[in-house]
Design a protein around this motif. Structure first.
Motif, short mmCIF file in Angstrom:
data_model
loop_
_atom_site.label_atom_id
_atom_site.label_comp_id
_atom_site.label_asym_id
_atom_site.label_seq_id
_atom_site.Cartn_x
_atom_site.Cartn_y
_atom_site.Cartn_z
N PRO A 49 29.49 33.41 -31.89
CA PRO A 49 29.66 32.34 -30.91
C PRO A 49 29.70 30.97 -31.59
CG PRO A 49 27.44 33.25 -30.80
CD PRO A 49 28.21 34.08 -31.77
N THR A 50 30.44 30.07 -30.97
CA THR A 50 30.52 28.71 -31.51
C THR A 50 29.22 27.97 -31.19
OG1 THR A 50 31.48 27.83 -29.49
CG2 THR A 50 33.02 28.69 -31.15
N ALA A 51 29.08 26.83 -31.82
CA ALA A 51 27.87 26.01 -31.59
C ALA A 51 27.80 25.56 -30.13
CB ALA A 51 27.87 24.81 -32.52
N LEU A 52 28.95 25.25 -29.56
CA LEU A 52 28.97 24.81 -28.16
C LEU A 52 28.58 25.96 -27.23
CD1 LEU A 52 29.50 22.52 -26.22
CD2 LEU A 52 31.93 23.15 -26.22
N GLU A 53 29.04 27.17 -27.53
CA GLU A 53 28.67 28.33 -26.72
C GLU A 53 27.16 28.59 -26.80
OE1 GLU A 53 32.84 30.86 -26.98
OE2 GLU A 53 31.24 31.27 -28.41
N LEU A 54 26.61 28.46 -28.00
CA LEU A 54 25.17 28.63 -28.16
C LEU A 54 24.40 27.57 -27.38
CD1 LEU A 54 24.93 29.47 -31.96
CD2 LEU A 54 24.57 31.02 -30.05
N LEU A 55 24.91 26.35 -27.42
CA LEU A 55 24.26 25.26 -26.69
C LEU A 55 24.30 25.53 -25.18
CD1 LEU A 55 22.87 22.51 -27.05
CD2 LEU A 55 25.14 21.46 -26.85
N ILE A 64 16.47 24.27 -23.10
CA ILE A 64 16.58 22.82 -23.32
C ILE A 64 16.84 22.14 -21.97
CG2 ILE A 64 17.36 22.98 -25.72
CD1 ILE A 64 20.22 22.61 -24.76
N GLU A 65 16.52 20.88 -21.90
CA GLU A 65 16.71 20.08 -20.69
C GLU A 65 18.15 19.55 -20.66
OE1 GLU A 65 14.47 19.58 -18.25
OE2 GLU A 65 13.18 20.97 -19.35
N PRO A 66 18.66 19.22 -19.48
CA PRO A 66 20.03 18.71 -19.39
C PRO A 66 20.27 17.44 -20.22
CG PRO A 66 19.27 19.37 -17.22
CD PRO A 66 18.10 19.48 -18.16
N ASP A 67 19.26 16.55 -20.30
CA ASP A 67 19.43 15.34 -21.12
C ASP A 67 19.59 15.70 -22.59
OD1 ASP A 67 19.18 13.80 -18.85
OD2 ASP A 67 17.00 13.53 -19.11
N ASP A 68 18.77 16.62 -23.05
CA ASP A 68 18.86 17.09 -24.43
C ASP A 68 20.21 17.76 -24.67
OD1 ASP A 68 18.01 17.52 -27.03
OD2 ASP A 68 16.95 19.38 -26.53
N ARG A 72 23.01 16.60 -27.48
CA ARG A 72 23.50 17.52 -28.51
C ARG A 72 25.00 17.77 -28.37
NH1 ARG A 72 18.93 21.43 -30.38
NH2 ARG A 72 17.09 20.24 -29.80
N ARG A 73 25.48 17.79 -27.14
CA ARG A 73 26.91 18.01 -26.93
C ARG A 73 27.72 16.82 -27.48
NH1 ARG A 73 30.29 21.17 -22.75
NH2 ARG A 73 32.30 20.37 -23.40
N ARG A 74 27.20 15.61 -27.28
CA ARG A 74 27.88 14.44 -27.84
C ARG A 74 27.94 14.53 -29.36
NH1 ARG A 74 24.29 10.94 -25.54
NH2 ARG A 74 24.36 11.50 -23.37
N ILE A 75 26.86 14.98 -29.97
CA ILE A 75 26.83 15.11 -31.44
C ILE A 75 27.90 16.12 -31.88
CG2 ILE A 75 25.46 15.94 -33.39
CD1 ILE A 75 22.99 14.80 -31.90
N LEU A 76 27.99 17.23 -31.17
CA LEU A 76 28.98 18.24 -31.52
C LEU A 76 30.40 17.72 -31.31
CD1 LEU A 76 27.40 21.52 -30.08
CD2 LEU A 76 27.68 20.90 -32.47
N ASP A 77 30.62 16.98 -30.24
CA ASP A 77 31.97 16.41 -29.99
C ASP A 77 32.34 15.39 -31.05
OD1 ASP A 77 32.35 17.98 -27.77
OD2 ASP A 77 31.64 16.45 -26.35
N ASP A 78 31.37 14.63 -31.55
CA ASP A 78 31.64 13.62 -32.59
C ASP A 78 32.01 14.28 -33.92
OD1 ASP A 78 31.18 11.60 -30.80
OD2 ASP A 78 29.11 11.23 -31.47
#
Length: 80
Positions: A49-55, A64-68, A72-78
Motif C-alpha cells: 500500500p502507498t503511504a496515502l493508503e496507509l494514512l 489518528i485524529e482528523p487534524d493530524d 500528514r496528508r499535506r506533508i505527503l502532497d508536498d
C-alpha cells in the motif's frame, strides 16, 4: 496329492498383506505420475500500500485524529 485344508490362516493372511502392499504401491505410482506433469501457478504478488493508503487506513481505524491526518496528508502532497 493333498487337497486338504492344510495351509491354514497363514496363507490367507500373507495373501491379504501382499495384496494391500500391491494396492498401496500402485496408488503411490499413480500419485507420483500425476504430480510430475503438474505445474503450480505462480502466486500473485500483492502490491504494497502507498503511504496515502496507509494514512487513510489509520484514520479509518481511529489511530489518528482528523487534524493530524490533514497535517500528514499535506506533508505527503508536498513531497510529490
Amino acid at each position: 496329492m493333498m487337497w486338504g485344508d492344510n495351509s491354514g490362516w497363514g496363507m490367507w493372511l500373507g495373501m491379504g498383506i501382499s495384496t494391500l502392499i500391491l494396492v498401496v504401491l500402485i496408488a503411490l505410482l499413480v500419485w507420483s505420475i500425476s504430480r510430475i506433469g503438474r505445474v503450480e501457478a505462480p502466486r500473485p504478488q500483492r502490491e504494497r500500500p502507498t503511504a496515502l493508503e496507509l494514512l487513510d487506513e489509520r484514520l479509518a481505524r481511529g489511530e489518528i485524529e482528523p487534524d493530524d491526518y490533514q497535517q500528514r496528508r499535506r506533508i505527503l502532497d508536498d513531497q510529490r
